[in-house]
Design an enzyme around this catalytic site. Structure first.
Site, mmCIF file in Angstrom:
data_model
loop_
_atom_site.group_PDB
_atom_site.id
_atom_site.type_symbol
_atom_site.label_atom_id
_atom_site.label_comp_id
_atom_site.label_asym_id
_atom_site.label_seq_id
_atom_site.Cartn_x
_atom_site.Cartn_y
_atom_site.Cartn_z
ATOM 1 N N PRO A 53 0.834 -1.199 0.000
ATOM 2 C CG PRO A 53 -0.786 -1.535 1.661
ATOM 3 C CD PRO A 53 0.553 -2.023 1.193
ATOM 4 C CE LYS A 111 -3.461 -5.410 0.997
ATOM 5 N NZ LYS A 111 -3.134 -6.197 -0.134
ATOM 6 C CB ILE A 161 -1.649 -5.597 -4.473
ATOM 7 C CG1 ILE A 161 -0.445 -5.157 -5.313
ATOM 8 C CG2 ILE A 161 -2.168 -6.958 -4.918
ATOM 9 C CD1 ILE A 161 0.791 -6.004 -5.109
#
Length: 114
Positions: free
Chosen positions: A2, A32, A64
């Site tokens: 990120p 994440k 992603i």
């Protein structure tokens, strides 16, 4: 993976504290590991929003697997955070979301393609 880029036309007194908190927030929001989160801050950018140069922020959040069905929730959390931390009114904050494909995101000499 990120990446949060924050641009503002303001000079911020606690920039390092802001990006540290933002890193933790992004990791939490996206579930994440923070070790993959990158946050960049650009201050005193020449910026006009709504025809004025009053305090404003433009952000880009790339990741992603960015969940398109959660962008409203993410926008609310990021906007609230940025407004509280910077004093920029929430209606002067824009956020652009980008869902990156695994093979289009490089790290550690490779990509995240499985």
């Amino acid at each position: 993976m990120p990446y949060l880029k924050i641009q503002t036309n303001e000079e911020l007194l606690h920039a390092n504290q802001l990006i540290s908190k933002a890193s933790k927030l992004v990791a939490d929001i996206l579930s994440k590991p923070e070790k993959y989160v990158m946050v960049a801050l650009e201050e005193t950018v020449n910026m006009i929003f709504g025809g004025t140069n009053e305090p404003a922020i433009f952000c880009e959040l790339k990741s992603i697997g960015l969940p398109g069905d959660r962008t409203k929730e993410i926008s609310e959390k990021l906007s609230d955070f940025l407004s509280i931390e910077t004093g920029v009114p929430i209606d002067r904050i824009y956020i652009e979301f980008f869902n990156a494909e695994r093979h289009m995101w490089g790290w550690n000499g490779t990509t995240f393609e499985k």
